[in-house]
Motif scaffolding. Sequence first.
Motif, PDB file in Angstrom:
ATOM      1  N   ILE A   1       0.843  -1.204   0.000  1.00 37.32           N
ATOM      2  CA  ILE A   1       0.000   0.000   0.000  1.00 37.32           C
ATOM      3  C   ILE A   1       0.872   1.246   0.000  1.00 37.32           C
ATOM      4  CG2 ILE A   1      -1.608   1.375   1.394  1.00 37.32           C
ATOM      5  CD1 ILE A   1      -2.793  -1.363   2.332  1.00 37.32           C
ATOM      6  N   ASP A   2       1.856   1.268   0.880  1.00 36.61           N
ATOM      7  CA  ASP A   2       2.734   2.434   0.983  1.00 36.61           C
ATOM      8  C   ASP A   2       3.488   2.679  -0.325  1.00 36.61           C
ATOM      9  OD1 ASP A   2       4.019   4.550   2.579  1.00 36.61           O
ATOM     10  OD2 ASP A   2       5.816   3.311   2.312  1.00 36.61           O
ATOM     11  N   ALA A   3       4.028   1.619  -0.918  1.00 39.66           N
ATOM     12  CA  ALA A   3       4.782   1.767  -2.172  1.00 39.66           C
ATOM     13  C   ALA A   3       3.876   2.225  -3.310  1.00 39.66           C
ATOM     14  CB  ALA A   3       5.473   0.449  -2.526  1.00 39.66           C
ATOM     15  N   ALA A   4       2.673   1.664  -3.384  1.00 41.13           N
ATOM     16  CA  ALA A   4       1.741   2.052  -4.456  1.00 41.13           C
ATOM     17  C   ALA A   4       1.309   3.510  -4.291  1.00 41.13           C
ATOM     18  CB  ALA A   4       0.521   1.137  -4.453  1.00 41.13           C
ATOM     19  N   GLU A   5       1.018   3.917  -3.069  1.00 42.17           N
ATOM     20  CA  GLU A   5       0.631   5.309  -2.834  1.00 42.17           C
ATOM     21  C   GLU A   5       1.768   6.267  -3.181  1.00 42.17           C
ATOM     22  OE1 GLU A   5      -2.690   4.912   0.707  1.00 42.17           O
ATOM     23  OE2 GLU A   5      -0.605   5.219   1.269  1.00 42.17           O
ATOM     24  N   GLN A   6       2.985   5.905  -2.797  1.00 38.64           N
ATOM     25  CA  GLN A   6       4.134   6.767  -3.086  1.00 38.64           C
ATOM     26  C   GLN A   6       4.401   6.834  -4.589  1.00 38.64           C
ATOM     27  OE1 GLN A   6       5.625   8.807  -1.098  1.00 38.64           O
ATOM     28  NE2 GLN A   6       7.090   9.488  -2.598  1.00 38.64           N
TER      29      GLN A   6
END
Length: 120
Positions: free
Chosen positions: A12-17
């Motif tokens: 989630i964090d990588a996709a959002e970033q």
Amino acid sequence: MRREVVLIGEMIDAAEQARSLVDGLDLAVLNGDRQRRDARLWNFTVLGEAAGPIDDAVKGRFPEIPWSKPVRLRNRVSMGTGRSTWRFSTRQLSTCSPSSSRSSASPSPLWKPRAEAAHR
């Protein structure tokens, strides 16, 4: 199951970033910005690394998520040799993000409930 929650959180964090790095910019600007390109590639790598070891039971509970796409993209990034390999469009990002069927800029609304469900 705790491991999957951590891995999905990383995804989630990588996709959002990765998505925040491309929002509002056209392809010419994106490809001309080396730092932004490197940051996208790093986030694609993190996304793929986290997707790979997700337990098959969790993947089976959420078949609508394209679990293999982030892994394939990570492989493309890490194995690529030519400059053209490093160019990614917003469309390519959306095909591996969990929000590919939606126009929203943030993939997390789709993934966060699933991360919570995987923890149960």
